[in-house]
Design an enzyme around this catalytic site. Structure first.
Site: not given
Length: 286
Positions: A13, A16, A18-20, A22, A47, A52, A77
């Site tokens: 639910g 988010m 759709a485009l971000g 990185g 992201d 990184y 991550k």
């Protein structure tokens, strides 16, 4: 120019963008300025990853933007060196502190460790704990092939919300997308405009998606850039997408893709560019 990304509703639910943006391969200093520029341009998804080395700068840019925390969707991550239940919980807390946030919107396992899937499962169970405690809003995986995802699904309670994989017109990942769709998992594309085929290849192995005649013809047809056409192809497939750039003009360009759409025939023409060859690491190597 539309200044807000459409959103995708995850299987729990949560909504988010759709485009971000990185930030893989972005230096810390580049990350700070790129994220701030992106947020000023309307991006609302960033992201990053522990591996990184730029989580701290993402958090700094978020605070400098003046936006409320709940206005920005933050993904990070867990790296494989920190796999295992207790290690994963500790590593998450380190990421959270570097980001300087109270919670993370989406927490992903960065890779499956195919030679030790038990540690991957244990790490995912830690992510389930974080979700139950409200320290993350959604959990998922990155770089998982269908076989690896099936193994995880059989040993976990929460279906991943996202599977983030290498995906672009030269490597369309039909099997991954189909498996994800059957299980209500959103497929999110990394290296969406084929950058991995340039920075990870050498000599004759280098492939430039943005120079392909099909892409360039569509760009002329819509008065868009080749990169914008490719990003629109992802969106027209219902994919989430996280293009990376540290250049202000390119960051703005990549977000200017919401005022046109490809026809089904044009989407199929781009689909036909698939080579079946990935540019990045294979998920079975670890």
């Amino acid at each position: 120019m539309i200044t807000t990304s459409p959103e995708i509703t995850l299987n729990n639910g949560i909504r988010m963008p759709a485009l971000g943006l990185g930030v893989y391969r972005s230096s810390p200093e580049e990350t700070r300025s790129a994220v701030l520029t992106a947020l000023q341009r309307g991006y609302r998804l960033i992201d990053t990853a522990a591996a990184y080395g730029n989580e701290k700068e993402v958090g700094e840019a978020l605070r400098r933007s003046g936006l409320r925390r709940e206005e920005v969707f933050v993904t990070t991550k867990l790296w494989v060196d920190d796999y295992g239940y207790r290690n994963a919980l500790r590593a998450f807390e380190q990421s959270r502190r570097r980001l300087g946030v109270d919670y993370v919107d989406l927490y992903l396992l960065h890779w499956p460790v195919h030679s030790d899937l038990a540690s991957t499962v244990a790490s995912y169970r830690a992510a389930e704990t974080l979700l139950a405690e409200g320290r993350v809003r959604a959990i998922g995986v990155s770089n998982h092939a269908p076989e690896q995802l099936a193994h995880l699904l059989a040993r976990s309670r929460v279906v991943p919300s996202v599977n983030q994989v290498e995906l672009h017109p030269f490597f369309v990942q039909r099997d991954v997308r189909a498996f994800d769709a059957r299980h209500g998992i959103v497929t999110q594309s990394w290296s969406p405009i084929g950058g991995v085929d340039r920075y990870a290849a050498e000599g004759p192995a280098v492939r430039d998606l943005l120079a392909h005649p099909v892409i360039r013809d569509l760009a002329r047809r819509y008065a868009k850039t080749p990169a914008q056409v490719v990003l629109r192809w992802h969106l027209d497939h219902g994919l989430a997408v996280i293009p990376k750039s540290v250049r202000a003009a390119r960051i703005a360009e990549n977000f200017d893709v919401f005022d046109f759409a490809l026809t089904p025939q044009e989407v199929a023409e781009v689909d036909a560019l698939d080579t079946g060859v990935r540019g990045g690491p294979n998920p079975y190597w670890l």
